[in-house]
Design a protein around this motif. Sequence first.
Motif, PDB file in Angstrom:
ATOM      1  N   ILE A 194      48.004  40.530  48.580  1.00  0.00           N
ATOM      2  CA  ILE A 194      47.679  41.281  47.360  1.00  0.00           C
ATOM      3  C   ILE A 194      47.335  42.720  47.723  1.00  0.00           C
ATOM      4  O   ILE A 194      47.731  43.661  47.021  1.00  0.00           O
ATOM      5  CB  ILE A 194      46.541  40.590  46.586  1.00  0.00           C
ATOM      6  CG1 ILE A 194      47.047  39.271  45.998  1.00  0.00           C
ATOM      7  CG2 ILE A 194      45.987  41.487  45.492  1.00  0.00           C
ATOM      8  CD1 ILE A 194      45.973  38.405  45.396  1.00  0.00           C
ATOM      9  N   TYR A 212      42.901  36.912  41.130  1.00  0.00           N
ATOM     10  CA  TYR A 212      42.365  36.760  42.485  1.00  0.00           C
ATOM     11  C   TYR A 212      40.842  36.932  42.499  1.00  0.00           C
ATOM     12  O   TYR A 212      40.129  36.130  43.100  1.00  0.00           O
ATOM     13  CB  TYR A 212      43.037  37.747  43.432  1.00  0.00           C
ATOM     14  CG  TYR A 212      42.575  37.613  44.864  1.00  0.00           C
ATOM     15  CD1 TYR A 212      42.977  36.525  45.632  1.00  0.00           C
ATOM     16  CD2 TYR A 212      41.736  38.545  45.442  1.00  0.00           C
ATOM     17  CE1 TYR A 212      42.552  36.385  46.947  1.00  0.00           C
ATOM     18  CE2 TYR A 212      41.317  38.421  46.746  1.00  0.00           C
ATOM     19  CZ  TYR A 212      41.725  37.341  47.495  1.00  0.00           C
ATOM     20  OH  TYR A 212      41.299  37.204  48.787  1.00  0.00           O
ATOM     21  N   GLU A 266      45.454  40.920  40.534  1.00  0.00           N
ATOM     22  CA  GLU A 266      44.137  41.207  41.094  1.00  0.00           C
ATOM     23  C   GLU A 266      43.017  40.582  40.265  1.00  0.00           C
ATOM     24  O   GLU A 266      42.032  40.104  40.826  1.00  0.00           O
ATOM     25  CB  GLU A 266      43.941  42.712  41.238  1.00  0.00           C
ATOM     26  CG  GLU A 266      44.769  43.283  42.365  1.00  0.00           C
ATOM     27  CD  GLU A 266      44.433  44.712  42.706  1.00  0.00           C
ATOM     28  OE1 GLU A 266      43.527  45.302  42.082  1.00  0.00           O
ATOM     29  OE2 GLU A 266      45.088  45.256  43.614  1.00  0.00           O
ATOM     30  N   PHE A 309      42.690  31.970  51.076  1.00  0.00           N
ATOM     31  CA  PHE A 309      42.171  33.099  50.318  1.00  0.00           C
ATOM     32  C   PHE A 309      42.288  34.392  51.104  1.00  0.00           C
ATOM     33  O   PHE A 309      42.614  35.444  50.543  1.00  0.00           O
ATOM     34  CB  PHE A 309      40.717  32.870  49.906  1.00  0.00           C
ATOM     35  CG  PHE A 309      40.581  32.300  48.533  1.00  0.00           C
ATOM     36  CD1 PHE A 309      41.072  32.983  47.436  1.00  0.00           C
ATOM     37  CD2 PHE A 309      39.977  31.091  48.342  1.00  0.00           C
ATOM     38  CE1 PHE A 309      40.958  32.472  46.160  1.00  0.00           C
ATOM     39  CE2 PHE A 309      39.852  30.561  47.075  1.00  0.00           C
ATOM     40  CZ  PHE A 309      40.346  31.255  45.981  1.00  0.00           C
ATOM     41  N   SER A 366      46.082  35.312  51.117  1.00  0.00           N
ATOM     42  CA  SER A 366      46.544  35.792  49.813  1.00  0.00           C
ATOM     43  C   SER A 366      45.926  37.156  49.502  1.00  0.00           C
ATOM     44  O   SER A 366      46.585  38.019  48.916  1.00  0.00           O
ATOM     45  CB  SER A 366      46.224  34.785  48.718  1.00  0.00           C
ATOM     46  OG  SER A 366      44.843  34.566  48.629  1.00  0.00           O
ATOM     47  N   GLY A 367      44.694  37.376  49.896  1.00  0.00           N
ATOM     48  CA  GLY A 367      44.070  38.683  49.712  1.00  0.00           C
ATOM     49  C   GLY A 367      44.788  39.771  50.482  1.00  0.00           C
ATOM     50  O   GLY A 367      44.956  40.891  49.990  1.00  0.00           O
TER      51      GLY A 367
END
Length: 134
Positions: free
Chosen positions: A68, A32, A29, A61, A64-65
Amino acid sequence: MTELQSDSENLKSEIKKLRILLITLTLIELVYFLLIFGNGTYWVNLSEKNTHSIIIWILSFIASGFFIWLFHLLVMGIIIWYNWKKMPINRKKKIDNTLMILFLGIIGMWFWIPNKTELNNLIKKNTTHNKELS
Protein backbone atom coordinates in the motif's frame (compact mmCIF):
# COMPACT_ATOMS: atom_id res chain seq x y z
CA MET A 1 -12.57 20.19 -33.09
CA THR A 2 -9.85 22.77 -32.65
CA GLU A 3 -6.58 22.16 -30.88
CA LEU A 4 -7.62 24.22 -27.84
CA GLN A 5 -10.85 22.24 -27.47
CA SER A 6 -9.00 18.96 -27.67
CA ASP A 7 -6.49 20.19 -25.08
CA SER A 8 -9.27 21.17 -22.70
CA GLU A 9 -11.07 17.86 -23.21
CA ASN A 10 -7.77 16.05 -22.68
CA LEU A 11 -7.17 17.96 -19.45
CA LYS A 12 -10.68 17.16 -18.16
CA SER A 13 -10.26 13.49 -19.05
CA GLU A 14 -6.86 13.21 -17.39
CA ILE A 15 -8.05 14.96 -14.21
CA LYS A 16 -11.01 12.57 -14.09
CA LYS A 17 -8.63 9.59 -14.34
CA LEU A 18 -6.43 11.04 -11.58
CA ARG A 19 -9.51 11.55 -9.40
CA ILE A 20 -10.49 7.88 -9.88
CA LEU A 21 -6.94 6.82 -8.99
CA LEU A 22 -7.04 9.01 -5.88
CA ILE A 23 -10.42 7.60 -4.83
CA THR A 24 -9.00 4.08 -5.19
CA LEU A 25 -5.95 4.96 -3.08
CA THR A 26 -8.12 6.60 -0.42
CA LEU A 27 -10.43 3.59 -0.14
CA ILE A 28 -7.52 1.14 0.07
CA GLU A 29 -5.82 3.17 2.80
CA LEU A 30 -9.06 3.66 4.75
CA VAL A 31 -9.78 -0.07 4.76
CA TYR A 32 -6.20 -0.81 5.78
CA PHE A 33 -6.28 1.67 8.66
CA LEU A 34 -9.66 0.40 9.81
CA LEU A 35 -8.26 -3.14 9.89
CA ILE A 36 -5.16 -2.05 11.80
CA PHE A 37 -6.89 0.15 14.35
CA GLY A 38 -10.08 -1.89 14.48
CA ASN A 39 -10.70 -4.80 16.74
CA GLY A 40 -8.21 -7.50 15.73
CA THR A 41 -10.09 -10.27 17.48
CA TYR A 42 -12.30 -10.61 14.42
CA TRP A 43 -9.34 -11.93 12.48
CA VAL A 44 -7.27 -13.69 15.09
CA ASN A 45 -8.65 -15.43 18.11
CA LEU A 46 -6.01 -14.62 20.68
CA SER A 47 -7.44 -17.09 23.17
CA GLU A 48 -5.92 -19.82 21.04
CA LYS A 49 -2.26 -20.42 21.75
CA ASN A 50 -1.48 -20.89 18.07
CA THR A 51 1.45 -18.51 17.66
CA HIS A 52 2.00 -19.66 14.08
CA SER A 53 -1.26 -18.10 12.88
CA ILE A 54 -0.60 -14.92 14.88
CA ILE A 55 2.84 -14.51 13.27
CA ILE A 56 1.38 -15.08 9.79
CA TRP A 57 -1.35 -12.52 10.54
CA ILE A 58 1.19 -9.90 11.66
CA LEU A 59 3.48 -10.54 8.68
CA SER A 60 0.57 -10.26 6.25
CA PHE A 61 -0.32 -6.85 7.68
CA ILE A 62 3.29 -5.72 7.36
CA ALA A 63 3.53 -6.98 3.77
CA SER A 64 0.21 -5.47 2.73
CA GLY A 65 1.22 -2.18 4.37
CA PHE A 66 4.42 -2.18 2.34
CA PHE A 67 2.53 -2.69 -0.93
CA ILE A 68 0.00 0.00 0.00
CA TRP A 69 2.90 2.34 0.77
CA LEU A 70 4.41 1.59 -2.67
CA PHE A 71 1.05 2.28 -4.33
CA HIS A 72 0.81 5.54 -2.35
CA LEU A 73 4.26 6.60 -3.60
CA LEU A 74 3.34 5.67 -7.17
CA VAL A 75 0.16 7.76 -7.08
CA MET A 76 2.04 10.64 -5.45
CA GLY A 77 4.71 10.45 -8.15
CA ILE A 78 2.11 10.42 -10.93
CA ILE A 79 0.34 13.46 -9.49
CA ILE A 80 3.58 15.40 -9.00
CA TRP A 81 4.66 14.51 -12.56
CA TYR A 82 1.28 15.63 -13.89
CA ASN A 83 1.50 18.84 -11.89
CA TRP A 84 4.87 19.69 -13.46
CA LYS A 85 4.38 18.43 -17.02
CA LYS A 86 0.71 18.90 -17.86
CA MET A 87 -0.93 21.52 -15.63
CA PRO A 88 -1.11 24.98 -17.25
CA ILE A 89 -0.02 26.91 -14.14
CA ASN A 90 3.02 29.01 -13.29
CA ARG A 91 6.21 27.72 -11.68
CA LYS A 92 5.50 29.20 -8.23
CA LYS A 93 2.13 27.41 -8.07
CA LYS A 94 3.76 24.15 -9.21
CA ILE A 95 6.33 24.39 -6.39
CA ASP A 96 3.59 25.13 -3.84
CA ASN A 97 1.51 22.19 -5.08
CA THR A 98 4.50 19.85 -4.95
CA LEU A 99 5.34 20.80 -1.37
CA MET A 100 1.70 20.44 -0.36
CA ILE A 101 1.51 16.94 -1.88
CA LEU A 102 4.81 15.85 -0.31
CA PHE A 103 4.09 17.10 3.19
CA LEU A 104 0.35 16.44 3.45
CA GLY A 105 0.29 13.12 1.57
CA ILE A 106 -3.15 11.94 0.59
CA ILE A 107 -4.82 15.03 2.06
CA GLY A 108 -2.50 17.19 -0.04
CA MET A 109 -3.44 15.21 -3.13
CA TRP A 110 -7.12 15.87 -2.44
CA PHE A 111 -6.38 19.59 -1.96
CA TRP A 112 -4.41 19.61 -5.22
CA ILE A 113 -6.99 18.02 -7.50
CA PRO A 114 -9.12 20.76 -9.07
CA ASN A 115 -12.91 20.63 -8.89
CA LYS A 116 -15.07 21.38 -11.95
CA THR A 117 -15.20 25.13 -11.34
CA GLU A 118 -11.45 25.43 -10.81
CA LEU A 119 -10.82 23.26 -13.87
CA ASN A 120 -13.09 25.38 -16.07
CA ASN A 121 -11.43 28.57 -14.79
CA LEU A 122 -8.01 27.06 -15.49
CA ILE A 123 -9.05 26.11 -19.03
CA LYS A 124 -10.61 29.53 -19.63
CA LYS A 125 -7.50 31.33 -18.40
CA ASN A 126 -5.30 29.07 -20.54
CA THR A 127 -7.37 29.56 -23.69
CA THR A 128 -7.44 33.36 -23.29
CA HIS A 129 -3.69 33.33 -22.71
CA ASN A 130 -3.16 31.21 -25.84
CA LYS A 131 -5.42 33.50 -27.91
CA GLU A 132 -3.38 36.52 -26.81
CA LEU A 133 -0.19 34.80 -27.96
CA SER A 134 -1.64 34.05 -31.41
